[in-house]
Design a protein around this motif. Structure first.
Motif, PDB file in Angstrom:
ATOM      1  N   VAL A   1       0.852  -1.188   0.000  1.00 56.74           N
ATOM      2  CA  VAL A   1       0.000   0.000   0.000  1.00 56.74           C
ATOM      3  C   VAL A   1       0.889   1.239   0.000  1.00 56.74           C
ATOM      4  O   VAL A   1       1.692   1.424   0.906  1.00 56.74           O
ATOM      5  CB  VAL A   1      -0.928   0.008   1.231  1.00 56.74           C
TER       6      VAL A   1
ATOM      7  N   TYR B   1      -0.690   6.370   2.886  1.00 54.09           N
ATOM      8  CA  TYR B   1      -1.505   5.882   3.988  1.00 54.09           C
ATOM      9  C   TYR B   1      -2.228   7.048   4.648  1.00 54.09           C
ATOM     10  O   TYR B   1      -2.179   7.244   5.847  1.00 54.09           O
ATOM     11  CB  TYR B   1      -0.627   5.124   4.989  1.00 54.09           C
TER      12      TYR B   1
ATOM     13  N   GLY C   1      -6.104   5.317   2.657  1.00 56.72           N
ATOM     14  CA  GLY C   1      -5.247   4.186   2.993  1.00 56.72           C
ATOM     15  C   GLY C   1      -5.594   3.612   4.347  1.00 56.72           C
ATOM     16  O   GLY C   1      -5.671   2.392   4.508  1.00 56.72           O
ATOM     17  N   GLN C   2      -5.847   4.485   5.328  1.00 55.57           N
ATOM     18  CA  GLN C   2      -6.121   3.978   6.672  1.00 55.57           C
ATOM     19  C   GLN C   2      -7.473   3.274   6.736  1.00 55.57           C
ATOM     20  O   GLN C   2      -7.606   2.233   7.375  1.00 55.57           O
ATOM     21  CB  GLN C   2      -6.068   5.124   7.684  1.00 55.57           C
TER      22      GLN C   2
ATOM     23  N   GLY D   1      -6.870   0.069   5.065  1.00 54.43           N
ATOM     24  CA  GLY D   1      -5.967  -0.749   5.876  1.00 54.43           C
ATOM     25  C   GLY D   1      -6.706  -1.439   7.002  1.00 54.43           C
ATOM     26  O   GLY D   1      -6.537  -2.633   7.224  1.00 54.43           O
TER      27      GLY D   1
ATOM     28  N   VAL E   1       3.355  -0.901   4.111  1.00 53.17           N
ATOM     29  CA  VAL E   1       2.893   0.464   3.857  1.00 53.17           C
ATOM     30  C   VAL E   1       4.073   1.399   3.625  1.00 53.17           C
ATOM     31  O   VAL E   1       5.092   1.312   4.315  1.00 53.17           O
ATOM     32  CB  VAL E   1       2.055   0.962   5.062  1.00 53.17           C
TER      33      VAL E   1
ATOM     34  N   ASP F   1       4.667   5.651   3.076  1.00 47.50           N
ATOM     35  CA  ASP F   1       4.068   6.975   2.991  1.00 47.50           C
ATOM     36  C   ASP F   1       5.175   7.997   3.187  1.00 47.50           C
ATOM     37  O   ASP F   1       6.195   7.724   3.817  1.00 47.50           O
ATOM     38  CB  ASP F   1       2.989   7.154   4.060  1.00 47.50           C
TER      39      ASP F   1
ATOM     40  N   HIS G   1       1.569   9.641   9.203  1.00 44.77           N
ATOM     41  CA  HIS G   1       0.759   8.541   8.694  1.00 44.77           C
ATOM     42  C   HIS G   1       1.358   7.197   9.068  1.00 44.77           C
ATOM     43  O   HIS G   1       0.637   6.246   9.381  1.00 44.77           O
ATOM     44  CB  HIS G   1       0.619   8.660   7.170  1.00 44.77           C
TER      45      HIS G   1
ATOM     46  N   GLY H   1       5.902  -0.446   8.140  1.00 43.14           N
ATOM     47  CA  GLY H   1       5.703   0.831   7.465  1.00 43.14           C
ATOM     48  C   GLY H   1       7.019   1.563   7.317  1.00 43.14           C
ATOM     49  O   GLY H   1       7.914   1.428   8.153  1.00 43.14           O
TER      50      GLY H   1
END
Lengths: 136, 600
Positions: free
Chosen positions: B150, B153, B157-158, B161, B173, B175, B180, B195
């Motif tokens: 992804v 975010y 995205g959230q 998610g 993820v 970003d 984020h 992330g």
């Protein structure tokens, strides 16, 4: 262009080469002489060799090239040998009642001899690095 | 000589070279930074020790003695670290004390410099980023399950998610904004989601995030930057041709450029709003069914909102959203009046240039004679005030509005907007529907063609079987692997309704509704109970979770299948089957399996 750049003297290279070479020469100075005669092996020289070796090691930190890694490895070997020699010397002078006997002197000097070998490899690497850099 | 490779051939696997920084141990970074402090420390120690051995001292009797190297090193070690055991081996002379005073200050400076540098290095941004990148790379490499990549975010995205996480899907993820990425640690998730704060426009970033990982099953590009989404879609298409890509954009031009690379799924929330509005205008039940099915399991059926009215519509804000909506409404034969500050289109009938919040401009648009009003600017405060002004002028208007920021949701809820567009939510819902059950998306695309009555009928059936809450959606493939017990029966002909008999009492029906049946690319929507199924068919069901378990029992267990399909009760054990002579249909290898159901 490239020649000019290559021929420029880099202070970093001077310091690096100086310490590597000085570590080897001090080590050699301590090592040379009758192996069991304490009068021929100066403790100040051993102290200087340890200090210069440590500085040379730190100078080699963080170089991620192949030759830099080998440089660091040889320096660490030399440090290990010299610190072992120093500890033997401390044992002979401070802990053992016999003092600096010919046997104790011989083990200190032979340990520093091992360090000398590692230091010579370091110098050889330095020379190789220098010649390949010039050719480029 | 080799012939040059023809251009445009990018259907091969291209490797993204990882940047050297990604693989280097961070310890080298620390060592490099610590070079100068360590050398200073070594030098200070060496000078101090050497000085102490050179300066003559005297013992208790006044005989001159020198401090040995070992004693000098011992003394300096405890003095420099401020421990201080006193003067050894003999009390110092004045000359020695003078030297020691100088060395104490020197060593304190040396230590402070070394420790300060070490702490500064550990707190350094570059160092911490290197650590974070290293940890992230390791976590992604160790992923053994399929995961989605992804990119972006933010709100969309959230939302996506959380929905995918509760389905048990794994994600990685990326970003650009640290805030984020921090939500991954703060918000509750079932699985640990790696992330990374990085710019996805750099192909290396996607490589580090596992684009080349064999477990990567798809890329979702959801950044708020269309250009970045385009680059992500391009990178994925070039590096992993054939990998499913879903990209969000609000610009038709970018959408066109994305489609030049592979076949990404492009989601344009502005485009959808108009489509949905048109669907709701003509087929309210179809729209209701669609909006219910894209929710998560357990969601209540959305309240049938006020149907949009046919008549003249007023659209405020003629940006990308306004353009698209006006186009959709006009394509439907509706008259549209557009109000915008700067009209870049031809001024003509139905085009008003001016500030819509000015009473005179609104009066010009003739609110009293309009049926619908859409506040579609990219400013929430403007939209809210426009809605208030329009309501005042004509309380019976059908009101649509665009909500740009999630924080303003309570304000829009208080305004009781008839038709609210939240672009991030709309994109998240659509992508969720596509990713969670790809068959569902196909169903939603084809469903409107069957008309409103059919949709109303399906809604009734869903409510009759599953109650007011949305049941589980699942796909069942009647293949040898997934439905081994059915294979002998399928060849002789089984209807959808036969499958849905309960394994406990076959006179009763399971609480499930078949939504779609797919066979060789053809689809049958809402198959009736007498539609026969064949091997390899895919069926999409909606129903209660226990119905799903019962159905899985039917298709995998021969004994259960025997009872459900024929009513014949067969013992479960091999010995008892032989003793009683009742052997399940599929197990008789010599028998022809072409026995039809005993049931009349």
């Amino acid at each position: 262009m490239c020649r000019d750049e290559a021929q420029l003297m880099s202070l970093e290279k001077v310091i690096f080469g100086f310490f590597v070479l000085l570590a080897a020469t001090l080590n050699f100075g301590f090592f040379i002489g009758d192996i069991s005669n304490p009068a021929l092996h100066n403790e100040y020289e051993l102290f200087a060799a340890v200090v210069v070796n440590l500085i040379a090691t730190v100078l080699k930190f963080g170089d991620r090239t192949q030759i830099g890694a080998v440089h660091l490895a040889t320096s660490l070997v030399a440090d290990l040998q010299l610190i072992a020699a120093t500890l033997t010397w401390v044992y002979a002078t401070q802990i053992s009642t016999a003092g600096m006997t010919p046997e104790a002197t011989a083990s200190v000097v032979s340990l520093s001899g091992g360090a000398l070998l590692a230091n010579l490899v370091s110098v050889a690497l330095l020379v190789i690095e220098t010649t390949t850099f010039q050719r480029r | 000589m080799r012939r040059p490779v023809p251009r445009g051939r990018f259907h091969r696997h291209t490797a993204i070279a990882r940047p050297a920084e990604g693989a280097s141990p961070t310890v080298f970074l620390v060592l490099r930074r610590m070079r100068a402090p360590l050398i200073v420390l070594i030098l200070i120690f060496a000078i101090s020790v050497l000085g102490l051995t050179l300066i003559p001292g005297q013992d208790a009797d006044g005989n001159p003695v020198r401090v040995g190297f070992f004693d000098a090193f011992y003394f300096m070690s405890y003095t420099a670290t401020t421990i201080g055991y006193g003067e050894i081996p003999h009390p110092f002379t004045g000359a020695q004390r003078l030297w020691v005073t100088a060395t104490i200050y020197l060593t304190v400076i040396g230590w402070a410099y070394a420790i300060g540098s070490l702490l500064a290095t550990l707190r350094d941004r570059a160092f911490r980023e290197a650590i974070a990148l290293r940890r992230f790379t390791g976590t992604v490499k160790r992923l053994r399950e399929p995961f989605l990549l992804v990119v972006g975010y933010g709100q969309t995205g959230q939302l996506l998610g959380h929905a995918l996480d509760s389905l048990g899907r794994r994600m990685v993820v990326i970003d650009r904004s640290p805030e984020h990425i921090d939500t991954l640690d703060i918000d509750p998730y079932y699985s640990d989601i790696p992330g990374l704060v990085a710019d996805a426009r750099n192909p290396h970033t996607l490589g580090v995030a596992g684009l080349e990982h064999p477990g990567c099953e798809g890329v979702v590009a959801l950044t708020d930057d269309d250009e970045a989404n385009l680059v992500v879609a391009m990178t994925a298409a070039l590096v992993r041709p054939g990998l499913p890509v879903i990209a969000r954009t609000v610009s038709p031009a970018i959408e066109h450029r994305m489609r030049a690379f592979g076949s990404p799924t492009v989601v344009n929330p502005f485009d959808r709003y108009g489509d949905h509005l048109r669907l709701a205008l003509h087929q309210p039940s179809s729209y209701l069914l669609m909006s219910w099915l894209v929710h998560e399991e357990g969601a209540e059926m959305p309240q049938p909102s006020r149907p949009p009215a046919a008549g003249r519509w007023i659209v405020c804000g003629f940006g990308r959203f306004g353009h698209k909506l006006t186009e959709d409404l006009r394509a439907d034969g509706l008259e549209v009046t557009v109000i915008d500050l700067r009209l870049d289109a031809e001024p003509g009938p139905g085009m008003i240039e001016g500030d819509a919040s000015e009473p005179s401009v609104l009066a010009e648009a003739d609110l009293a004679g309009a049926a619908g009003f859409v506040a579609g600017t990219d400013n929430d405060a403007t939209n809210l005030s426009l809605v208030a002004a329009a309501r005042k002028a004509n309380p019976s208007l059908f009101i649509g509005a665009r909500q740009n920021r999630p924080a303003n949701a309570p304000l829009f809820a208080a305004m009781e907007i008839d038709w609210l567009l939240v672009p991030s939510e709309m994109a998240a819902r659509e992508i969720y529907a596509r990713l969670s059950t790809p068959m569902l998306w196909r169903f939603l695309q084809e469903m409107p063609e069957l008309g409103d009555d059919w949709a109303a009928d399906t809604l009734d059936r869903m409510q009759a079987y599953c109650g007011a809450k949305l049941g589980a959606l699942w796909k069942m493939t009647l293949s040898e692997r997934e439905a081994p017990a059915l294979q002998p029966w399928l060849r002789s002909g089984v209807a959808v309704g036969d499958l849905l008999r309960s394994p406990r009492n076959r006179q009763k029906r399971l609480d499930a509704v078949p939504l779609m049946l797919a066979r060789d690319g053809e689809t049958i929507l809402g198959p009736a109970d007498d539609v026969p199924v064949r091997p390899g068919d895919e069926v999409l069901f909606v129903g209660r979770p226990y119905s799903r378990r019962a159905l899985i029992d039917t298709v995998t267990n021969r004994v259960v299948a025997e009872y459900v399909l024929s009513g014949r009760e067969v013992p479960a054990g091999w010995v008892w089957q032989r003793v009683t002579g009742k052997i399940p249909t599929g197990s008789q290898s010599t028998d022809s399996p072409g026995r039809s159901s005993d049931d009349p």
